[in-house]
Design a protein around this motif. Structure first.
Motif, short mmCIF file in Angstrom:
data_model
loop_
_atom_site.label_atom_id
_atom_site.label_comp_id
_atom_site.label_asym_id
_atom_site.label_seq_id
_atom_site.Cartn_x
_atom_site.Cartn_y
_atom_site.Cartn_z
N THR A 33 14.27 112.98 29.24
CA THR A 33 14.53 111.88 30.14
C THR A 33 13.97 112.52 31.63
OG1 THR A 33 16.52 112.73 30.78
CG2 THR A 33 16.83 111.33 29.17
N HIS A 34 13.33 111.13 32.17
CA HIS A 34 12.78 111.27 33.61
C HIS A 34 13.95 110.90 34.53
CE1 HIS A 34 10.19 110.41 37.07
NE2 HIS A 34 10.14 111.50 37.17
N GLN A 35 14.55 111.80 35.41
CA GLN A 35 15.39 111.72 36.41
C GLN A 35 14.94 111.55 37.72
OE1 GLN A 35 18.59 114.49 35.17
NE2 GLN A 35 19.33 113.39 33.65
N ILE A 36 15.30 110.68 38.58
CA ILE A 36 15.27 110.75 40.00
C ILE A 36 16.60 110.79 40.44
CG2 ILE A 36 14.15 109.57 41.99
CD1 ILE A 36 12.14 110.42 40.22
N ASP A 37 16.72 111.98 41.19
CA ASP A 37 17.96 112.20 41.89
C ASP A 37 17.86 112.28 43.33
OD1 ASP A 37 19.09 112.65 39.35
OD2 ASP A 37 19.16 114.88 39.58
N ALA A 38 18.40 111.02 44.12
CA ALA A 38 18.51 110.94 45.56
C ALA A 38 19.66 111.61 46.21
CB ALA A 38 18.11 109.43 45.84
N TYR A 39 19.88 112.73 47.04
CA TYR A 39 20.78 113.14 47.63
C TYR A 39 20.75 112.65 49.13
CZ TYR A 39 20.96 116.34 43.81
OH TYR A 39 21.24 117.03 42.67
N TYR A 40 21.92 112.30 49.45
CA TYR A 40 22.32 112.04 50.80
C TYR A 40 23.31 112.88 51.67
CZ TYR A 40 20.71 107.61 48.94
OH TYR A 40 19.83 106.53 48.41
N VAL A 110 16.93 114.55 50.45
CA VAL A 110 15.94 114.93 49.62
C VAL A 110 16.08 114.21 48.26
CG1 VAL A 110 17.50 116.97 48.79
CG2 VAL A 110 14.98 117.29 48.81
N THR A 111 14.93 114.29 47.57
CA THR A 111 14.83 113.56 46.25
C THR A 111 14.30 114.69 45.30
OG1 THR A 111 14.66 111.34 47.29
CG2 THR A 111 13.83 111.68 44.70
N VAL A 112 14.88 114.62 44.13
CA VAL A 112 14.67 115.75 43.24
C VAL A 112 14.01 114.81 42.08
CG1 VAL A 112 15.56 117.45 41.59
CG2 VAL A 112 16.28 117.39 43.91
N ASP A 113 12.82 115.24 41.78
CA ASP A 113 12.20 114.43 40.52
C ASP A 113 12.15 115.57 39.25
OD1 ASP A 113 10.25 113.34 38.65
OD2 ASP A 113 8.98 112.72 40.35
N LYS A 114 12.80 115.14 38.12
CA LYS A 114 12.75 116.00 37.03
C LYS A 114 12.72 115.34 35.92
CE LYS A 114 17.78 116.93 36.80
NZ LYS A 114 18.36 116.34 37.91
N THR A 115 12.01 116.23 34.91
CA THR A 115 12.08 115.80 33.32
C THR A 115 13.23 116.78 32.84
OG1 THR A 115 9.87 115.36 33.42
CG2 THR A 115 10.78 115.68 31.33
N ARG A 116 14.21 116.10 32.09
CA ARG A 116 15.20 116.78 31.54
C ARG A 116 15.20 116.89 30.05
NH1 ARG A 116 21.22 116.87 34.06
NH2 ARG A 116 20.10 118.70 35.24
N GLU A 117 15.51 118.00 29.22
CA GLU A 117 15.55 117.91 27.98
C GLU A 117 17.03 118.40 27.41
OE1 GLU A 117 12.43 118.59 24.63
OE2 GLU A 117 13.61 120.55 24.68
N HIS A 130 12.18 120.74 34.26
CA HIS A 130 11.03 120.91 34.89
C HIS A 130 11.14 120.13 36.19
CE1 HIS A 130 6.97 121.63 36.13
NE2 HIS A 130 6.94 120.14 36.39
N VAL A 131 11.21 120.67 37.27
CA VAL A 131 11.41 119.93 38.70
C VAL A 131 10.26 120.18 39.44
CG1 VAL A 131 12.90 120.00 40.69
CG2 VAL A 131 13.87 120.87 38.41
N VAL A 132 9.79 118.78 39.80
CA VAL A 132 8.54 118.96 40.62
C VAL A 132 8.75 119.69 41.83
CG1 VAL A 132 7.17 117.11 41.63
CG2 VAL A 132 7.98 116.50 39.73
#
Length: 184
Positions: A33-40, A110-117, A130-132
């Motif tokens: 899965t491709h996840q975009i995590d936006a932190y506030y 900050v935004t974390v862009d990652k692919t997760r298995e 895998h975290v960009v």
């Protein structure tokens, strides 16, 4: 131990070796899965101000749905955390939640862009990320029933040791910490 997360994270120089052991033991991965995590950050107390960050508010967007999450790590004052309170819920309208949070004064951090298995074996979830901008990691999360944090931690440590796979260095910080250049 509902709403408590017990997790161990490691740098992962050779994902294939660990995946081979998991496969030999009967585990199969869910599709990546491709996840975009936006932190506030909080409007009246800066989550990044303490020497050790102990709280995050996150909105996750991915193909299978979105969620909002708040984590508070313990022990709060310690540099190395052992577990976290975790409150997470699915979100039907992620844009409305984003606007709501920002209307309340929270601002993007900050935004974390990652692919997760994700893999599951026994009472552990094994997640390859895998975290960009940060690299490759593996997270082991305890998913069984335990009476105490200490018991869950001991069982997770035993699970990891019994895999017999050489892992990279332990990582005692989250992906947002890394992208913000924070050690704690």
């Amino acid at each position: 131990m509902q709403h408590i997360e017990i997790e161990k994270k490691f740098a992962l120089p050779d994902p294939a070796a660990l995946k081979a052991v998991l496969t030999e033991r009967g585990s199969k991965p869910a599709g990546p899965t491709h996840q975009i995590d936006a932190y506030y950050n909080h409007p009246s107390r800066d989550f990044t101000a303490p020497a050790a960050i102990s709280e995050w508010l996150r909105i996750r967007t991915e193909a299978r749905g979105s969620s909002v999450n708040f984590k508070r790590w313990h022990p709060i004052e310690d540099l190395i955390k052992t577990h976290a309170d975790e409150y997470e819920s699915t979100v039907g309208d992620v844009e409305a939640i984003r606007l709501l949070i920002e209307a309340l004064g929270f601002h993007p951090l900050v935004t974390v862009d990652k692919t997760r298995e994700e893999w599951r074996l026994g009472e552990a979830e094994v997640v390859f990320d895998h975290v960009v901008g940060a690299g490759d990691f593996v997270e082991f999360e305890f998913k069984g029933a335990a009476d105490t944090v200490a018991d869950a931690t001991a069982r997770l440590d035993k699970f990891i040791a019994e895999l017999g796979v050489e892992l990279g260095a332990p990582v005692n910080r989250g992906y947002p910490h890394m992208l913000l250049g924070r050690e704690h």
